[in-house]
Design a protein around this motif. Sequence first.
Motif, PDB file in Angstrom:
ATOM      1  N   SER A 185       0.813  -1.215   0.000  1.00  0.00           N
ATOM      2  CA  SER A 185       0.000   0.000   0.000  1.00  0.00           C
ATOM      3  C   SER A 185       0.848   1.267   0.000  1.00  0.00           C
ATOM      4  N   HIS A 186       2.194   1.114  -0.151  1.00  0.00           N
ATOM      5  CA  HIS A 186       3.110   2.259  -0.183  1.00  0.00           C
ATOM      6  C   HIS A 186       2.972   3.126   1.070  1.00  0.00           C
ATOM      7  N   MET A 187       2.742   2.466   2.214  1.00  0.00           N
ATOM      8  CA  MET A 187       2.604   3.178   3.492  1.00  0.00           C
ATOM      9  C   MET A 187       3.931   3.192   4.226  1.00  0.00           C
ATOM     10  N   ASP A 188       4.034   4.146   5.146  1.00  0.00           N
ATOM     11  CA  ASP A 188       5.160   4.120   6.083  1.00  0.00           C
ATOM     12  C   ASP A 188       4.978   2.947   7.035  1.00  0.00           C
ATOM     13  N   MET A 189       6.087   2.433   7.518  1.00  0.00           N
ATOM     14  CA  MET A 189       6.034   1.342   8.493  1.00  0.00           C
ATOM     15  C   MET A 189       5.538   1.893   9.830  1.00  0.00           C
ATOM     16  N   PRO A 190       4.334   1.517  10.280  1.00  0.00           N
ATOM     17  CA  PRO A 190       3.819   2.063  11.543  1.00  0.00           C
ATOM     18  C   PRO A 190       4.427   1.344  12.751  1.00  0.00           C
ATOM     19  N   TYR A 191       4.303   1.963  13.928  1.00  0.00           N
ATOM     20  CA  TYR A 191       4.688   1.348  15.208  1.00  0.00           C
ATOM     21  C   TYR A 191       6.143   0.887  15.229  1.00  0.00           C
ATOM     22  N   MET A 220      -5.287   4.730  -3.649  1.00  0.00           N
ATOM     23  CA  MET A 220      -4.217   4.031  -4.330  1.00  0.00           C
ATOM     24  C   MET A 220      -4.638   3.606  -5.730  1.00  0.00           C
ATOM     25  N   ASP A 221      -5.907   3.230  -5.892  1.00  0.00           N
ATOM     26  CA  ASP A 221      -6.399   2.893  -7.239  1.00  0.00           C
ATOM     27  C   ASP A 221      -6.280   4.104  -8.157  1.00  0.00           C
ATOM     28  N   LYS A 222      -6.655   5.288  -7.612  1.00  0.00           N
ATOM     29  CA  LYS A 222      -6.543   6.521  -8.394  1.00  0.00           C
ATOM     30  C   LYS A 222      -5.073   6.834  -8.719  1.00  0.00           C
ATOM     31  N   VAL A 223      -4.200   6.591  -7.729  1.00  0.00           N
ATOM     32  CA  VAL A 223      -2.768   6.831  -7.939  1.00  0.00           C
ATOM     33  C   VAL A 223      -2.236   5.923  -9.035  1.00  0.00           C
TER      34      VAL A 223
END
Length: 488
Positions: free
Chosen positions: A337-343, A386-389
């Motif tokens: 999901s191209h997210m930052d690694m949380p926690y 993300m679909d739009k991206v």
Amino acid sequence: MGSLKMTEKAPGAALPESSCAYLLQELKMIWDEVGQDQNERERIMEELEQECQEVYRRKVNSANMSRIQLHQALAESEAEFTNLLLSLGERSFPGRTEKMAGTLKEQLNSITPALQEMQMRKEARVKQFMEVQTEIQRIASEIAGRLGNEAVNVNEEDLSLKKLEEFQSELQRLKREKSDRLCKVEEYKVLIHNFAKVMGMDPSKILANVHPRLLDGPNEQQTKNISDDILKKLNMTVQQLKEEKNNRREKLQNLVKALTNLWDTLDTTMEERQPYGQINILAMTSVNGMLGPGSLTLETIQQVESEVQQLNQLKASKMKELFFKKRTEVDEICKKSHMDMPYQTEMDKIMNLIMSGDVVHDDLLKTMDEYIYKAKEEATSRKDIMDKVEKWMASCDEERWLEEYSRDERRYSISRGAHKHLKRAERARIIVNKIPGLVEQLMAKTQFWEQERNKTFYYDELPTFGNAERLHVDTSRKRRREIQATGE
């Protein structure tokens, strides 16, 4: 004393040859025969009379001295008898009247048997007092914790039965106290033996440290030390052993509990648990429950402790594997999901806890599952954007191809498959014309997402959607780098 004058002999009376009258008569006959002068006769008679007086005086003095001695002996006997009565606490002697009659010798002979009887009573009474007081001193010395070699002094001024009963009462009280103390000592010794047996200790050494006399020796008559100091030390020793027993029990219970949790966590088989089955039962025994010999030895506790340490190391290894597996799952969700690694900080802390063994398996599993759930939930909330991206990035690709096609259209027109290139160029123009509208939609969705969650929407660690131009530039650059990296 009668006169020594010569008297005429009574007619028909015979005088004994040893009598004074016979001797005087014989002396007169001699004088008559001799013709003794009358003056001489009178002088001799006076001498005889004086000599007789001296003999009688000596006899009288001797008799008087005997009378005085009898009076004194009688008085002393009376005084001694009275003192004996007083010291023995008796008012009178049976069969003896207060006033005595008869001569002095008769009176003395009368009191002598009673006096001898009273003297024997006194000796017997003194012996009784000595025995009782000696026993009192001996027991009192045992209770006081000192040697009982002091001399016993009997007060012969008061040997009454009342006083004797007082000493006997005191003796009985001391005997009861001694008995109670001996029972207490035995109770303490039994407790010490029981504690020592459970914890694998030597009770003899423990008792010897309190006092050597507490050890049961071959001499049963040895003095028992039952002093307050010994009882205090015994009580303190029992309390220390009790506390040590409770500490060992608590430690063993905690170890067994930890061991059971480790077994459950690591799915340990019943065969592997079998050697610790009896220890498990002992550890679960109530505080007041009976424990068998050697139940709480240091060896037993160390054995369980060693097993817990080994299983903790194994658990840490397993949990480390589980942690990395779950973390990898979170990483995959974030990467997709191209997210930052949380926690990240929290996971570092968890890793430290795993290495120290201070994390619970179920808590770790629950925490990591929560992280996975939250990552999936955020990934789901980003899906529309993300679909739009992805669609926008595809449009950007088409835009770059169209730019290249426009710069060298002649080459594309004469090359093989020119009609396909032409169709793609028409399709690309349509897609490119839709880019501004797509960007506006993307910005609107992103802003709504950011407002709803009160945080910035990041795409590969970049706050991408500040404006459309930045979106286009940043994404285009990133896309080019990806193309170059894959060799397209």
